[in-house]
Design an enzyme around this catalytic site. Structure first.
Site, PDB file in Angstrom:
ATOM      1  N   HIS A 183       0.811  -1.210   0.000  1.00 54.33           N
ATOM      2  CA  HIS A 183       0.000   0.000   0.000  1.00 54.33           C
ATOM      3  C   HIS A 183       0.849   1.267   0.000  1.00 54.33           C
ATOM      4  O   HIS A 183       0.344   2.338  -0.338  1.00 54.33           O
ATOM      5  CB  HIS A 183      -0.955  -0.016   1.185  1.00 54.33           C
ATOM      6  CG  HIS A 183      -2.120  -0.923   0.986  1.00 54.33           C
ATOM      7  ND1 HIS A 183      -3.374  -0.650   1.478  1.00 54.33           N
ATOM      8  CD2 HIS A 183      -2.225  -2.114   0.331  1.00 54.33           C
ATOM      9  CE1 HIS A 183      -4.201  -1.627   1.143  1.00 54.33           C
ATOM     10  NE2 HIS A 183      -3.517  -2.530   0.451  1.00 54.33           N
ATOM     11  N   HIS A 208      -2.022 -12.787  -2.317  1.00 54.48           N
ATOM     12  CA  HIS A 208      -3.093 -13.463  -1.589  1.00 54.48           C
ATOM     13  C   HIS A 208      -2.754 -14.904  -1.245  1.00 54.48           C
ATOM     14  O   HIS A 208      -3.619 -15.640  -0.754  1.00 54.48           O
ATOM     15  CB  HIS A 208      -4.396 -13.371  -2.386  1.00 54.48           C
ATOM     16  CG  HIS A 208      -4.947 -11.978  -2.443  1.00 54.48           C
ATOM     17  ND1 HIS A 208      -6.122 -11.654  -3.085  1.00 54.48           N
ATOM     18  CD2 HIS A 208      -4.477 -10.803  -1.934  1.00 54.48           C
ATOM     19  CE1 HIS A 208      -6.342 -10.353  -2.966  1.00 54.48           C
ATOM     20  NE2 HIS A 208      -5.349  -9.824  -2.276  1.00 54.48           N
TER      21      HIS A 208
END
Length: 751
Positions: A91, A285
């Site tokens: 992020h 993920h």
């Protein structure tokens, strides 16, 4: 009477109604003065030097130990902080966008507003606090910007993944960026203005800047709400406060195919192709989980809105314990695999092996679970060893299976795990290094040997550079070539001014002005004539045994022209020039990647490619900020380039002198002349005429970019310095200094 003492001041310094409140469309020069030395606690600090003294392996050892050192105040999921730190690094880097090169991990902006309070960054405040003891230990030898990214890399390695490498060199800044346009929405997770007919197509600098792609400009003006989604440029996220896409689907609609379109658009704007996008999602993920243990109304205000007692933390959670198994972050409660702290290919196996049905998280968010209860009991609980779960997926995960382009790539990675591992390693490395610029800025022992095309590689420089005598000889040949001062200056500017301080791309080094796509840009019309003449001079010189690059010669030609123009104005002295540039090849130049550097407007040359809804002077300010210019540098460069005749296509707009090609302060003297009255000559107020107040005779013509230096109070004040009777010497000195700065913006080999 109250015992509380009455304060003699109703407002403190900086409060009250501001100029911005009165005149919201006013040109905001503050973006040219952000990150000044006054905001730094150590203005003379050399971060690169400090980083080189860092015990890098000891730092990595401490970071690895932290991964499994779970703290009671913020317990680690599955006993491992790795997934949290991957998200933190992702992020930080993932705010980068190719449109203007802004965002990214390069300066540690995640510590500051608005990023530290974005809804997509919930709980990353805790991640950085977990890192503080290590940052405190190593001090200024490791910046927050580098530490955030390195921690994500170490997290991957600690969970069994082999990364591609890591390079340091990201120096911290000490205040929020003011130049980045994150969108116009007034509420978190809003997306109303970046899509649809009401889209705001331009923001004034200081609120962020937008330059719409010309190919889409008409669509942005004319489309209606039912039209296909067309994300406002240069944004790379679908909603305010998100990094990329809404994981529930577009506008919360759980449609995997529609989600795939959003993913392609947003990841593409971060410079990722389809294969890199699939690899990043499938690789990222493979680890960790999302958090949605309860309703969002249990979560308190973000860090910037929280009370002093929170000490910079935010999102205080009143659900249960507020941490561990009661954590609320995105509102989604998804764990993808049975091995959330170990690298595996299980994410893709689960994605394709199960059939999925829509369900909701405890917080009420759309997510997916295997049909018929399959997979139950295979996934561990993050905090309770007595619990087991089924794997689950986000709508954005299912996009990799149902999008017609992503699906074949994802299936290939599923069947060939080694391909996924290599693709993820490379895509992750690109993600966290994309905004670092050329390899000359990379530091540390883990820098890969392989040069990658997205790094805009350059050949190695010849250590034997040309001498001062060679430089003098070349200057003489250039000035005898028949090329005008304006042509030489304009070509050098065209080469150097592609630089973007945001992601450190572009610039004169490499001489890519002669290569696709730059040679075909509208802004560079006419430079082919100059380049042909310089190539001839270069060939003749190089036949003598010594070598000069075309990149050096382009800059030297502009420098020689500036020197001549100053001499013709009666000023002696030389303009600094340092050789050492090299010439890139077409094979070293990614045409698609460089296309985003094309200037849609360059006020320094009075050029616009098309008519835009954003005003020309605001596009100039955006360009100046990307060139890292101050307001005085912007002012003196405009005045100098105009009188030198450097306008695009030889236009006379703003050439307020009767002796073009001479470096005089005539631009300012004539702009500030009160005997001249200005009136617009076009309905859109883009061009103007200056007439003698007494005779009515037309004396000058100018653009918005020219006239703003007499209209805007701050720019006029600066123009008055250079337009005064004693301002000539200072004008020449300051122009030469600003010119040399722009010519060397990309010379990280000298810094």
């Amino acid at each position: 009477m109250s015992n509380e003492s009455k304060c003699p001041f109703h407002q403190t310094a900086g409060g009250g109604t501001t100029n911005r409140d009165w005149w919201p469309d006013q040109l905001n020069l503050r973006i040219l003065h952000q990150h000044s030395s006054k905001s730094s606690p150590d203005p003379d600090f050399d971060y690169a030097k400090a980083f080189k003294s860092l015990d890098f392996q000891a730092l990595k050892k401490d970071l690895t130990a932290l991964m499994t050192d779970s703290q009671d105040w913020w317990p680690a999921d599955f006993g491992h902080y790795g997934p949290l730190f991957i998200r933190m690094a992702w992020h930080s880097a993932g705010t980068y966008r190719i449109g203007d090169g802004r965002g990214g991990a390069g300066s540690g902006q995640q510590r500051f507003a608005p990023l530290n309070s974005w809804p997509d960054n919930v709980s990353l405040d805790k991640a950085r606090r977990l890192l503080w003891p290590i940052k405190q230990k190593y001090g200024n030898k490791i910046s927050w910007a580098d530490l955030i990214v390195l921690t994500g890399n170490v997290a991957l390695e600690s969970m069994g993944f082999k990364t591609f490498g890591f390079s340091g060199g990201r120096a911290d800044v000490w205040e929020p960026d003011e130049d980045v346009y994150w969108g116009s929405e007034k509420v978190w997770l809003g997306g109303d203005t970046r899509y649809g007919k009401d889209q705001v197509k331009a923001q004034p600098p200081g609120q962020g800047d937008l330059v719409a792609e010309p190919a889409k400009h008409g669509e942005e003006q004319n489309r209606d709400l039912s039209a296909e989604r067309n994300l406002e440029n240069p944004l790379a996220a679908v909603q305010m406060g998100l990094i990329y896409v809404n994981p529930e689907g577009p506008e919360g609609n759980p449609d995997p195919v529609a989600s795939g379109k959003d993913i392609r658009e947003t990841f593409g704007r971060m410079a990722m192709n389809d294969e890199e996008t699939v690899a990043l999602i499938a690789g990222g993920h493979a680890f960790g989980k999302t958090h949605g243990a309860g309703p969002a109304d249990n979560v308190g205000p973000e860090p910037e809105a929280a009370g002093l007692e929170m000490q910079g933390l935010g999102w205080h959670n009143t659900f249960g314990s507020g941490k561990g198994g009661d954590t609320i972050t995105s509102g989604l409660e998804v764990t993808w695999t049975s091995t959330p702290t170990r690298w595996s290919n299980e994410y893709l196996n689960n994605l394709f092996d199960f059939e999925w049905e829509l369900t909701k998280s405890p917080a009420g968010a759309h997510q997916w679970r295997p049909k018929e209860g399959k997979g139950a009991g295979t996934v561990p609980d993050a905090h309770d060893p007595g619990k087991k779960h089924a794997p689950s997926m986000l709508t954005s995960d299912l996009a990799l299976r149902f999008d017609p382009i992503y699906a074949p790539i994802a299936r290939r990675f599923k069947d060939n795990p080694e391909q996924l591992a290599d693709a993820f390693a490379r895509a992750w490395y690109k993600l966290i290094h994309r905004d670092m610029g050329p390899l000359a800025r990379y530091l540390g022992p883990e820098m890969p040997n392989e040069e990658l095309l997205w790094q805009d590689p350059l050949p190695k420089a010849d250590p034997s550079t040309i001498s001062e005598q060679d430089i003098a000889t070349l200057k003489s040949r250039i000035l005898a070539s028949g090329l005008s001062v304006g042509e030489l200056v304009s070509t050098a500017w065209a080469s150097a001014s592609t630089f973007r301080g945001s992601d450190k791309r572009g610039g004169a080094n490499g001489a890519r002005l002669r290569l696709a796509p730059q040679k075909d840009w509208a802004a560079n019309q006419g430079v082919d004539k100059v380049l042909a003449a310089l190539e001839k001079i270069r060939g003749e010189f190089n036949n003598g045994g010594k070598k000069v690059s075309l990149a050096d010669l382009i800059v030297l030609a502009g420098t020689a022209a500036v020197e001549k123009a100053a001499k013709d104005a009666g000023y002696s002295g030389s303009v600094g020039f340092r050789p050492g540039r090299v010439d890139a090849s077409q094979e070293q130049t990614d045409v698609e990647s460089f296309a985003v550097l094309e200037p849609l407007a360059d006020g320094f040359r009075n050029f616009t490619k098309a008519r835009y809804s954003v005003k020309a002077e605001k596009l100039l300010l955006d360009k100046a900020q990307l060139l890292t210019l101050t307001a005085p540098e912007l002012t003196v460069l405009i005045g100098g380039l105009r009188v030198l005749g450097a306008n695009h296509g030889g236009s006379n707009l703003g050439v307020f002198t009767d002796k073009p090609g001479t470096l005089s302060n005539d631009f300012f003297r004539n702009l500030l002349d009160m005997s001249v009255e200005w009136k617009p000559t076009s309905a859109d107020n883009e061009t103007f005429e200056g007439r003698d107040r007494k005779t009515g005779q037309v004396k000058w013509s100018g653009s918005r970019v020219d006239l703003v230096f007499g209209s805007h109070a701050q720019l006029r004040a600066l123009s008055e310095v250079y337009g005064s009777s004693d301002g000539g010497d200072k004008f020449v000195r300051d122009f030469v200094a600003a010119w040399q700065k722009v010519m060397e913006l990309d010379r990280f080999d000298l810094k």
